[in-house]
Structure formats: C-alpha cells, structure tokens
Design an enzyme around this catalytic site. Sequence first.
Site, short mmCIF file in Angstrom:
data_model
loop_
_atom_site.label_atom_id
_atom_site.label_comp_id
_atom_site.label_asym_id
_atom_site.label_seq_id
_atom_site.Cartn_x
_atom_site.Cartn_y
_atom_site.Cartn_z
N HIS A 60 0.82 -1.21 0.00
CA HIS A 60 0.00 0.00 0.00
C HIS A 60 0.85 1.26 0.00
O HIS A 60 0.53 2.24 -0.68
CB HIS A 60 -0.92 0.00 1.22
N TYR A 63 4.28 0.81 -3.19
CA TYR A 63 4.01 0.57 -4.62
C TYR A 63 5.08 -0.36 -5.22
O TYR A 63 5.45 -0.23 -6.38
CB TYR A 63 3.96 1.90 -5.39
N HIS A 111 -10.08 2.68 0.31
CA HIS A 111 -10.16 2.20 1.69
C HIS A 111 -11.00 0.93 1.67
O HIS A 111 -11.99 0.78 2.40
CB HIS A 111 -10.77 3.26 2.61
N HIS A 113 -10.33 -2.74 2.02
CA HIS A 113 -10.35 -3.80 3.03
C HIS A 113 -10.84 -3.31 4.39
O HIS A 113 -11.61 -4.01 5.04
CB HIS A 113 -8.97 -4.44 3.14
N GLU A 333 -2.29 4.44 13.11
CA GLU A 333 -2.96 5.23 12.08
C GLU A 333 -4.16 5.98 12.65
O GLU A 333 -5.18 6.17 11.98
CB GLU A 333 -3.35 4.33 10.91
N ASN A 521 -6.58 8.74 -10.58
CA ASN A 521 -7.01 7.36 -10.75
C ASN A 521 -6.88 6.58 -9.46
O ASN A 521 -6.07 6.92 -8.59
CB ASN A 521 -6.20 6.66 -11.85
#
Length: 762
Positions: A60, A63, A111, A113, A333, A521
């Site tokens: 995530h 990349y 977002h 999962h 987070e 995108n």
Amino acid sequence: MTGTVPQVDSIDSAVATPDQPQPYRELGLADDEYARIREILGRRPTDAELAMYAVMWSEHCSYKSSKVHLKYFGETTTPQMRGRMLAGIGENAGVVEIGDGWAVTFKVESHNHPSYVEPYQGAATGVGGIVRDIMAMGARPVAVADPLRFGPADAPDTARVLPGVVAGIGGYGNCLGLPNVGGEVVFDPSYSGNPLVNALCVGSMRVEDLHLAFASGVGNKIILFGARTGLDGIGGVSVLASETFSGDEDGSGRKKLPSVQVGDPFTEKVLIECCLELFHAGLVVGIQDLGGAGLACATSELASAGDGGMQVDLDAVPLRATGMTAAEILASESQERMCAVVRPEDVERFMAVCRKWDVLAAVIGEVTEDDRLRITWRGETVVDVPPRTVADEGPVYHRPVERSAAQDALVANTPDALPRPAAPSELRAEILRMAASPNLCSRAWVTDQYDRYVRGNTVLAQPADAGVVRVDEESGRGVAVATDCNARFVALDPYVGTQLALAEAYRNVAVSGAEPIAVTNCLNFGSPEDPHVMWQFAEAVRGLADGCATLGIPVTGGNVSFYNQTGDRPILPTPVIGVLGVFEDVRRRVRCGFTRDGDAVVLLGATRDELGGSEWAHVAHGHLGGRPPAVDLAAEQRLAALLAAAAADGVLTGAHDLSEGGLAQALVESSLVGERGARIAPPPGLDPFVALFAESAGRALVTVAEPDAEAFLARVGEAGVPASRLGTTGGAELVIGELPALSLDELRTAWEGTLPALFGSP
C-alpha cells in the site's frame, strides 16, 4: 492492558543482540526484504525500525509491485500536458491551475479492506484520509465523491456492508460540511467479500498558497498537531491493503485492537480551519498528513524530501493510550493528525493558532543537518536510519506478467448468439427491466443520505453526470469532476477498457459544459502475485497513459490498490478514473435531462452493434464475454469540444452521456430527471434493439430549443460529429418508435423502487 512498562529495544541493544529473532514475516516482510534492511543498517533493526520498514515497505505504501509500470505515466506526459500542473505524481495530491490565480487539487484513494472489516469506520476514515491529503497541499476541501463497488445487490453480506459504508461516508462528510457531488454504485459478484470503497476529494486554493511535504531548514521544528495517538488503526490500511492476515494476538499476549481506524469528523473540521489559518499566516514550511503508516510515514517522507535529516522524540507525542511501545506509536494510524515543519521563530504563533481552534499541538523534533532520521523514546535512540531507504528506496518487484489462456476463451464467448428481444412489447418490457436493475436504477437511496449542497457552492450533483462546484463566487469560475469505470470492459480488454473508463469520465465532464483538463485514478486489482492480474494492471496503466497522451491531459496522481480478492478469486479489474474539468463561469453549466417542453432531442455520436460487456448482456443473461466497444479518443475530443463550445454559447438546454444501458437508459433517466417525457424515433438504419441497448462510446443525448435545432445540427456537422435528430420533449409519457408508450409513473416506479426494496429505509 497489563500495565507493564514496555522494554526499550534501542540501537545499542540491537547491536548487542544481533541474532535476536524478530517477527518480520508476521509484519509482512519477506526474507529477502528483512535481509536487505539488515544490510542497509549494518545490524538487525530495532523493534521500532522493523515496524517502520514493514509499514513503509508494504504494498500500500511503497508501490513495490507497481512502480515499474507507473513510470510509464512520466514517460508519456509531455511538457504541454504539464502546462497547467503545479504538483503531480509523488505529492499528496495533484494540483492544476484553473485561471484567475486559482488552483484546484484533487485525488482519489482506496479504503477497500478496512471498509469490509468495519463498514462504517472504514468508509468514514477513507473520507477523512483523502480530505487530509487535500489539506496537506494548502487547499480548502470543497467537495467529495465516492466510487463504490459491492457484491450482488441481493447478497446477505451486501446488506451488511453497503448500508454501513454509505452511512460512514455520509456521517463523516456531512459533519465536515463537505458536499458529496458524485461517484458510482456498482454491483457484481466479483466484489463479494471485497467491496471497493474509493474516496475522492477536491480542494481549492490560490496559486501562491500551494504547500508541499518536505522537511527543510536546519533547526526548524517538527510539530505534530490534531488528535492524540492511540492504539486504534495499528498497521491499519498499510497492512489491510497489502495482504490478508489472521489471528488475534500481536505477539505480546495482548489482543489486537481493531485494525480499522476510528474517525472523529468534528476534530477534522476544526483541523481544517486551523490548517487554513496557519497557511494564510505563513507559519508552515512543509506539511504532511498522517494517514497510512502514521508517524512512520510522515517523518520518513518529510525527511526524505527535505535537504537534511530529522530528530524526533516520541516521548513528546500526545498519546491516548498507556503503555504504548515505540513501534506502536510510529505505526498507529489514528486519524485527524498532521505534521508540520515550522521555523523556530514562528513556533509560538503556530501554537497560538492551534490554541485558538482548540487543536492539540506538540513540538516533537527538529530538522538536522545530516541525512539521518533519528527517533528517541524513553531516553534511548530507537530509530537511526537513512530516511530515503524507508520512504523512497523500498523494494521494486518485476512481477511476472502473463496473459492467461482463459482470456482467449473470454473474448471468444461473444454475446452474438444471445436471444434478443425484437417485438415492440418485448423491447418495452426490457426497458423497464433494465431501468429497475441494480446497476441502472436510481441511486437516490444512497445520495439522499449525503448533503450535496452544503456551503452553497454546489452547482450540479447526482443524478447529474458530473459534480460541479463553484470555486470563485465573484467570477463564477468553477470545476466539474466525474469518476467512471466499467470493469466488465476492462476484464475483456484491459487496455481498451481503461481507455473507455477515461473516455466516459472525460465525456461526463464535457456534457456538463466543462473543459476536461486533468486526471486522477484509483487502480483496484487482485493479487500482484498472479501473473494474469499483473498483465491486466500493466495493460490498464499503458491504456490510461496512452489515452491521456492522446487527449492531451495529464495524470496528476492516484492510488494503487492490490490484493482485492477473496481466496484465489480476484475482483474484476477496476481502474477508477477521475477527470477534472474547468468552467470560466458555472452559470453556463448544462443540466442533465429533458428540462423543457418542446425542445429538439439530438443524439450525438455513432451507434454500432456493440454489446460485449454490456449491461444488457449482464442483466438479461448473466453474460460476460466478447470485445468491449471500440474507443475513438479523437472522436471523444471532437464531441467534448463541441459540447463545451455549445454550453458556453448557451445553446444546450440539457445533456446526458450514453454509457451503461445505452440509449434506452439515457432516455429513461433524461425523462425522469427532467420530469417530462418525449416522443422519440430511434436512429434510422439500425435494428431497434441495437439502437436502444448497444453501448457504443463517444455518444451523448442533448436537447436544444426548437428554433435553434437546424443551426445546431449544422454546427455539429462542421465539428465532424455524427448526429441524429430523434424527436421532441414534452408530455407525461416516453414514446419510442412503435413501442407501447411508457408512462413516467411506470418508469419511476421501476427506477426508484429497487434499492429501497433491497435495503429498507436509510
């Protein structure tokens, strides 16, 4: 909590215990990745360093499977395409100049999962996270949109997930006072167990207010401000979006708290206002939001992008849980947090602004002259790393890319042999069935839970083709935004299907009357470890980049979301494309639908027998196969230029693009949205079924005042756009050729009844 004081795994202890076992696999690191970390550091990592590398090297955040393909965007973006762009790929969000000293920033992220695990909070914090990305650019967030994908509409788990997701988006966005102006709701079996919750935000600013994420200036202070840091969201999206996991224990004997972050929109609302005042006062050198990977991400990315290093003291971080370890503080987070770089002489003024807005703030470190990120906790150094190795120099995978043999069978399975309705009564019944189908029915059940007009600058919102927001009240300058993707088209041909998604979003902006200028995108795919998925991904990236080069508009940023699959079954490849358009004056926007009686109805664009991947094949036969419609981006450009010019001249009284469901669905929606019928003759020379249900690209349905019809058709011909005059608006029925008339009441019952019947009252 046990109340015990966590032991400090310092740099000294790491050196002294080089062979101490570490749970790197449980944190998502491969053997070779762990070995590389040890090579970089010349020792084993501390627990805090291991957590930092694990979250920052996750799929995530890093990349690592997509970098080799994403670089194609840079290779195909010309200087001319960059002309309006002030910030692009690599920043928190793309920024484009829109004229009169104004700039707009926009981005879409996933977002997915977290929203399956806990639908309300997963979706709510998805909105909160993308809003902070926009704030970090120096902008005021002005609108949000939500492209959504779920399993079958009548599936039990969809009944669990969808209402919570919609409530979370509405609850967070409504509390922030941000209008929700667009998005999509799509149902397909491939999303069972793996819904897609993508969130887009648009922000506006003066050009000179642009801010970037970097730590510069030796001695400048690092200030963490916003909410306290807690155990919620430990590893959150950075882990959830990178691979599947299971188990209740974290290795310490304590139960894991939910990995889904918990949002507080009221804290975020004051954080927005606080940030804007700090920006306008000139008190911020650099800024970064805390989203995926939390403080680990913010500190390493700020330091990596700056001209020095950084020293951080975790004991200065305001906490809302006792007994947190250094690794937990770094990986948390927790939402509604920002990290700013501030000159020493401005610290007190910065703190005063935070106190004014009742925003908690703490100096947690400073910029240093060497190229190291050092973090202390309980008086010991627990992190000492080169920040670029964390933020920018993670693993790069050249995953196997292979077109599966099953793709040939999929393409060969064309819809040509499917039984087609032919009699007028059969075609009429098919129109009603299609209008009531889950993917074509009214989205009012969803959008009525969102505040679409708060702040008073929304000019168009759903069910319009694009959301339109006024940026400058004095001049009327504004923007339009649309998101689109027909994943069935992408499954049939990832290159062409992605260009069709781009073309549809581009066209939706154009039918509103805006000039399309930029792209974002959110690339949602299955596991990158599957060679066929990587083939789909590589083709989609190539298709989008080539398409943008043809249209002359840049990709300004985006997001990659892998591992979207249930077991070994991936979702349909879903590259959601967002297009931004600009208005010199939003009063020239074009409304969707039949807005007046007696107007001429004109179909722009050519219709062909193209039903591969169509909604009709899906609804009537559960069929997916063949080839998607042809894409002609030059024709899309001609159509968009015609629509923008006609809108600026005030010629169009209404416009609606043709996409899923073809002409039949466009006529139904135009009648119901405009609350008036029409008498229509299908385009000549076509089988009535093809005329009504084919999904050829590059088409739009427009209305013009009857006295302007001939001049408009001449103008269309000069623009090189095919056109057919279909009929005239008015009355309480939709009459299509020889088909028995469809009353608006009958159409409305079919179109509006489906989602309430499935999901009940909001």
